[in-house]
Design an enzyme around this catalytic site. Structure first.
Site, PDB file in Angstrom:
ATOM      1  N   TYR A 181     -12.065  -3.291  -4.046  1.00 26.93           N
ATOM      2  CA  TYR A 181     -12.654  -3.238  -2.706  1.00 26.93           C
ATOM      3  C   TYR A 181     -14.180  -3.203  -2.730  1.00 26.93           C
ATOM      4  O   TYR A 181     -14.789  -2.747  -1.751  1.00 26.93           O
ATOM      5  CB  TYR A 181     -12.100  -2.030  -1.951  1.00 26.93           C
ATOM      6  CG  TYR A 181     -10.684  -2.238  -1.437  1.00 26.93           C
ATOM      7  CD1 TYR A 181     -10.372  -3.283  -0.560  1.00 26.93           C
ATOM      8  CD2 TYR A 181      -9.649  -1.384  -1.816  1.00 26.93           C
ATOM      9  CE1 TYR A 181      -9.087  -3.474  -0.085  1.00 26.93           C
ATOM     10  CE2 TYR A 181      -8.349  -1.575  -1.341  1.00 26.93           C
ATOM     11  CZ  TYR A 181      -8.080  -2.623  -0.472  1.00 26.93           C
ATOM     12  OH  TYR A 181      -6.801  -2.809   0.004  1.00 26.93           O
ATOM     13  N   HIS A 240      -1.945  -5.646   1.325  1.00 23.75           N
ATOM     14  CA  HIS A 240      -3.229  -6.312   1.088  1.00 23.75           C
ATOM     15  C   HIS A 240      -2.917  -7.673   0.498  1.00 23.75           C
ATOM     16  O   HIS A 240      -1.969  -7.814  -0.265  1.00 23.75           O
ATOM     17  CB  HIS A 240      -4.073  -5.505   0.088  1.00 23.75           C
ATOM     18  CG  HIS A 240      -5.241  -6.268  -0.446  1.00 23.75           C
ATOM     19  ND1 HIS A 240      -6.434  -6.355   0.222  1.00 23.75           N
ATOM     20  CD2 HIS A 240      -5.384  -7.034  -1.568  1.00 23.75           C
ATOM     21  CE1 HIS A 240      -7.274  -7.126  -0.469  1.00 23.75           C
ATOM     22  NE2 HIS A 240      -6.648  -7.542  -1.557  1.00 23.75           N
ATOM     23  N   LYS A 294       0.834  -1.200   0.000  1.00 23.67           N
ATOM     24  CA  LYS A 294       0.000   0.000   0.000  1.00 23.67           C
ATOM     25  C   LYS A 294       0.880   1.266   0.000  1.00 23.67           C
ATOM     26  O   LYS A 294       2.103   1.188   0.232  1.00 23.67           O
ATOM     27  CB  LYS A 294      -0.916  -0.039   1.232  1.00 23.67           C
ATOM     28  CG  LYS A 294      -1.878  -1.232   1.197  1.00 23.67           C
ATOM     29  CD  LYS A 294      -2.873  -1.186   2.338  1.00 23.67           C
ATOM     30  CE  LYS A 294      -3.837  -2.350   2.251  1.00 23.67           C
ATOM     31  NZ  LYS A 294      -4.937  -2.257   3.242  1.00 23.67           N
ATOM     32  N   GLU A 328      -9.049 -10.497  -8.279  1.00 29.35           N
ATOM     33  CA  GLU A 328      -8.152  -9.377  -7.972  1.00 29.35           C
ATOM     34  C   GLU A 328      -6.909  -9.389  -8.873  1.00 29.35           C
ATOM     35  O   GLU A 328      -6.436  -8.328  -9.291  1.00 29.35           O
ATOM     36  CB  GLU A 328      -7.757  -9.422  -6.492  1.00 29.35           C
ATOM     37  CG  GLU A 328      -8.955  -9.157  -5.580  1.00 29.35           C
ATOM     38  CD  GLU A 328      -8.615  -9.211  -4.095  1.00 29.35           C
ATOM     39  OE1 GLU A 328      -7.425  -9.372  -3.738  1.00 29.35           O
ATOM     40  OE2 GLU A 328      -9.542  -9.083  -3.274  1.00 29.35           O
ATOM     41  N   ASN A 365      -2.053  -0.053   6.696  1.00 32.71           N
ATOM     42  CA  ASN A 365      -1.542  -1.316   7.239  1.00 32.71           C
ATOM     43  C   ASN A 365      -0.640  -2.053   6.249  1.00 32.71           C
ATOM     44  O   ASN A 365      -0.564  -3.281   6.245  1.00 32.71           O
ATOM     45  CB  ASN A 365      -2.694  -2.195   7.741  1.00 32.71           C
ATOM     46  CG  ASN A 365      -3.665  -2.553   6.638  1.00 32.71           C
ATOM     47  OD1 ASN A 365      -3.519  -2.104   5.508  1.00 32.71           O
ATOM     48  ND2 ASN A 365      -4.638  -3.378   6.951  1.00 32.71           N
TER      49      ASN A 365
END
Ligand code: CMP
Length: 139
Positions: free
Chosen positions: A51, A117, A11, A128, A114
């Site tokens: 998402y 992913h 990320k 994905e 965080n």
């Protein structure tokens, strides 16, 4: 033992903090194989597609804004039970539950920022991977 392919994203916070190499090395050291790799600015439509299951959640807009704010790294990996192993290497989403030794447990205190992913099941891994990689981009 199922050989699986899965999608990992580093990320924007992982890229900005200079942790790309550290993060990738954890999957490599485990024995998972990199079959696709790219640095990109996440297009809004693709972030929303990735998402889509979280649409309507209170954190959804914050998440989309964050994921499209700065470059990310998309990684396709392959190996026995790659989907579950990648999620174990990443650690739990909640920073209070991510174990030391996992990426999030070692480097993150924030539930949105965080670092990584990873796809959560076979169906989502296929979906994905197709959002981030064309078939000819996978080795
Ligand atoms: P990720 O594994 O990318 O999947 C969904 C993301 O939503 C998650 O990591 C977090 O970055 C973000 N998120 C923010 N708040 C929450 C929350 N309360 N529960 C789950 N995910 C959250």
């Amino acid at each position: 033992m199922e050989v699986e392919q899965t999608l990992i994203l580093v990320k924007p916070d992982g890229v900005q903090r200079g942790l790309i190499g550290e993060i990738i090395s954890r999957y490599e050291r485990k024995g998972l194989k990199l079959i696709g790799l790219k640095l990109l600015q996440f297009p809004l439509t693709k972030a929303e597609e990735l998402y889509v299951v979280h649409k309507g959640q209170p954190f959804y807009h914050r998440l989309i804004e964050f994921m499209t704010s700065k470059p990310i790294v998309a990684i396709a990996i392959e190996g026995p039970n790659a989907i579950k192993l990648a999620r174990l290497i990443n650690g739990a989403t909640d920073p209070l539950e991510s174990a030391p030794g996992s990426i999030r447990g070692d480097y993150s205190t924030d539930i949105t920022r965080n670092l990584v992913h990873a796809s959560d099941c076979l169906e989502n891994a296929k979906r994905e991977l197709a959002i981030l990689f064309s078939p000819e981009e996978l080795c």
